[in-house]
Motif scaffolding. Structure first.
Motif, PDB file in Angstrom:
ATOM      1  N   LEU A 104       6.432  22.850  15.616  1.00 11.44           N
ATOM      2  CA  LEU A 104       7.149  24.022  15.715  1.00 11.44           C
ATOM      3  C   LEU A 104       6.566  25.170  14.575  1.00 11.44           C
ATOM      4  CD1 LEU A 104      10.964  22.760  15.739  1.00 11.44           C
ATOM      5  CD2 LEU A 104       9.238  23.621  17.661  1.00 11.44           C
ATOM      6  N   GLN A 164       8.428  22.509  23.886  1.00 16.18           N
ATOM      7  CA  GLN A 164       9.577  22.159  24.904  1.00 16.18           C
ATOM      8  C   GLN A 164      10.079  20.657  24.396  1.00 16.18           C
ATOM      9  OE1 GLN A 164      11.276  23.495  27.742  1.00 16.18           O
ATOM     10  NE2 GLN A 164      12.990  21.932  27.351  1.00 16.18           N
ATOM     11  N   LEU A 170      11.375  20.883  20.592  1.00 15.20           N
ATOM     12  CA  LEU A 170      12.458  21.654  20.503  1.00 15.20           C
ATOM     13  C   LEU A 170      13.608  20.583  21.174  1.00 15.20           C
ATOM     14  CD1 LEU A 170      11.537  25.239  21.791  1.00 15.20           C
ATOM     15  CD2 LEU A 170      12.491  24.655  19.265  1.00 15.20           C
ATOM     16  N   ALA A 223      14.468  18.098  18.403  1.00 11.38           N
ATOM     17  CA  ALA A 223      15.037  18.717  17.281  1.00 11.38           C
ATOM     18  C   ALA A 223      16.437  18.881  17.391  1.00 11.38           C
ATOM     19  CB  ALA A 223      14.569  20.091  17.055  1.00 11.38           C
ATOM     20  N   CYS A 224      16.789  18.994  18.810  1.00  6.87           N
ATOM     21  CA  CYS A 224      18.378  19.169  19.142  1.00  6.87           C
ATOM     22  C   CYS A 224      18.941  17.851  19.144  1.00  6.87           C
ATOM     23  CB  CYS A 224      18.444  19.841  20.623  1.00  6.87           C
ATOM     24  SG  CYS A 224      18.056  21.595  20.586  1.00  6.87           S
ATOM     25  N   ARG A 269      19.634  16.644  15.546  1.00  6.22           N
ATOM     26  CA  ARG A 269      20.348  17.771  14.819  1.00  6.22           C
ATOM     27  C   ARG A 269      20.819  17.448  13.128  1.00  6.22           C
ATOM     28  NH1 ARG A 269      25.940  20.984  16.373  1.00  6.22           N
ATOM     29  NH2 ARG A 269      26.276  21.606  14.178  1.00  6.22           N
ATOM     30  N   HIS A 298      11.685  29.467  15.328  1.00  3.44           N
ATOM     31  CA  HIS A 298      12.014  28.409  15.812  1.00  3.44           C
ATOM     32  C   HIS A 298      13.497  28.056  14.990  1.00  3.44           C
ATOM     33  CE1 HIS A 298       7.835  27.560  17.561  1.00  3.44           C
ATOM     34  NE2 HIS A 298       8.777  28.148  18.792  1.00  3.44           N
ATOM     35  N   LEU A 308      17.227  27.518  16.485  1.00  2.00           N
ATOM     36  CA  LEU A 308      17.828  25.957  16.313  1.00  2.00           C
ATOM     37  C   LEU A 308      19.231  26.152  15.517  1.00  2.00           C
ATOM     38  CD1 LEU A 308      14.425  23.887  16.240  1.00  2.00           C
ATOM     39  CD2 LEU A 308      16.276  23.912  17.991  1.00  2.00           C
ATOM     40  N   ALA A 326      19.244  27.239  22.149  1.00  2.26           N
ATOM     41  CA  ALA A 326      17.907  27.539  21.619  1.00  2.26           C
ATOM     42  C   ALA A 326      16.783  27.314  22.336  1.00  2.26           C
ATOM     43  CB  ALA A 326      17.723  26.905  20.338  1.00  2.26           C
ATOM     44  N   CYS A 327      16.555  26.597  23.161  1.00  4.18           N
ATOM     45  CA  CYS A 327      15.364  26.184  24.080  1.00  4.18           C
ATOM     46  C   CYS A 327      15.216  27.350  24.908  1.00  4.18           C
ATOM     47  CB  CYS A 327      15.322  24.789  24.506  1.00  4.18           C
ATOM     48  SG  CYS A 327      13.698  24.294  25.506  1.00  4.18           S
ATOM     49  N   LEU A 348      14.435  30.671  23.202  1.00  3.30           N
ATOM     50  CA  LEU A 348      12.978  30.594  22.770  1.00  3.30           C
ATOM     51  C   LEU A 348      12.145  30.693  23.949  1.00  3.30           C
ATOM     52  CD1 LEU A 348      13.285  28.144  19.687  1.00  3.30           C
ATOM     53  CD2 LEU A 348      12.433  30.548  19.557  1.00  3.30           C
ATOM     54  N   ARG A 349      12.132  30.124  25.161  1.00  4.32           N
ATOM     55  CA  ARG A 349      11.239  30.209  26.072  1.00  4.32           C
ATOM     56  C   ARG A 349      11.172  31.665  26.322  1.00  4.32           C
ATOM     57  NH1 ARG A 349       8.640  27.242  29.582  1.00  4.32           N
ATOM     58  NH2 ARG A 349       9.631  25.183  28.639  1.00  4.32           N
TER      59      ARG A 349
END
Length: 318
Positions: A10, A19, A22, A25-26, A29, A64, A68, A237-238, A241-242
């Motif tokens: 990231l 992808q 991210l 990361a989710c 958390r 990023h 997030l 967020a994904c 961000l996309r």
């Protein structure tokens, strides 16, 4: 995927959408949040250095991290997000680009910790970027429409701005103040708004006639419509961000930055007066925009054909 691997993927724009990182990361958390806070703080501290980079892999760690942390509703990110918004104009726009206009209000509102003071400081900071100050006003609208701030608190603050909180000098913050008042229904502040119009302090997307009409509508309808126009929090967020990744890369190259309307983003930057972003080549802010066509209504469909309201599309930086 280990936390260190997530952060590494990231950190920069490597040409492919991260992808997997991210999603990881989710899924992690609790473990990743302190690291994302550190990344955001480090990016702010090194903003001038990062903005001056001439790299084929631009720094994206802050981008990023912001999204997030917004999805996580992380209140510890709130003071950092405000600090980011108050970066010097050149550094801010080199690192964030159109995010300042299109995404920053929702990001600020998503990490809000219950203290309106930092956003108020941003709005009233004459040394801050005018577009970032406007984002602070829009963030207040988002807070109200999403139930995170009582409307009465916002109206009281807007009254303060009308009555001395903002220097009586025409500019983008005044434009955003007028639109924010209308977005929350201007009934209590209609006289303040009228005086601002008559004094030439604001040239918002909203005409005086539209403002008067809005004041006559039920409050619940105004707030519902404002929320439906996109004044919501960051929930995915994904997904967000996309969208930004597709905006940045167009057909997959950094050179092709044309919008669907066939107008190059660089040209649009010059028209709106907003500084160039990290996906544009200009190093200097554009020239002031001079309107030579009738103003498009704030709730009308955008002329570019996107299907969005003008206020949330081409009019967002007008």
């Amino acid at each position: 995927m280990e936390t260190a691997d997530i952060l590494a993927q990231l950190e920069r724009d490597y040409g492919t959408f991260p992808q997997e990182a991210l999603a990881a990361a989710c899924a992690q958390r609790d473990a990743i949040t302190p690291q994302l806070l550190r990344v955001l703080e480090d990016s702010i501290e090194r903003a001038a250095e990062l903005a001056a980079e001439d790299s084929e892999t631009p720094w994206m760690a802050h981008f990023h991290a912001l999204f997030l942390l917004a999805q996580f509703r992380e209140p510890r990110a709130y003071p950092l997000a405000v600090r980011f918004a108050r970066l010097p104009t050149d550094d801010l726009w080199d690192l964030a680009g159109e995010l300042v206009v299109e995404g920053l209000p929702r990001l600020l509102a998503s990490v809000y910790d219950g203290d309106l003071g930092p956003i108020q400081a941003l709005v009233e900071d004459e040394a801050a970027d005018d577009f970032a100050r406007g984002a602070g006003l829009e963030a207040i609208v988002v807070l109200v429409t999403t139930g995170r701030l009582p409307r009465s608190v916002a109206i009281a603050y807007f009254a303060h701005l009308f009555r001395g909180g903002l220097p009586r000098q025409a500019g983008y913050p005044w434009d955003c103040l007028a639109d924010a008042v209308v977005d929350l229904n201007p009934l209590e502040l209609l006289e303040d708004l009228r005086q601002a119009y008559e004094a030439g302090l604001c040239d918002p997307l909203t005409s005086w006639e539209e403002a008067e009409d809005e004041a006559g509508r039920p409050l619940a309808e105004t707030l519902r419509d404002t929320l439906e126009r996109g004044a919501g929090l960051i929930d995915d967020a994904c997904f967000e961000l996309r969208l930004w990744d597709e905006f940045r890369h167009g057909d997959g190259t950094d050179d092709d930055l044309d919008d669907e309307d066939g107008v190059d983003d660089e040209d649009e930057t010059a028209e709106t007066g907003a500084p160039a972003g990290p996906w544009q080549d200009d190093d200097e802010p554009g020239v002031p925009y001079v309107r030579d066509e009738p103003k498009v209504g704030r709730n009308a469909p955008c002329p570019c054909g996107s299907g969005m309201k003008y206020k949330k599309c081409c009019g967002a930086a007008d």
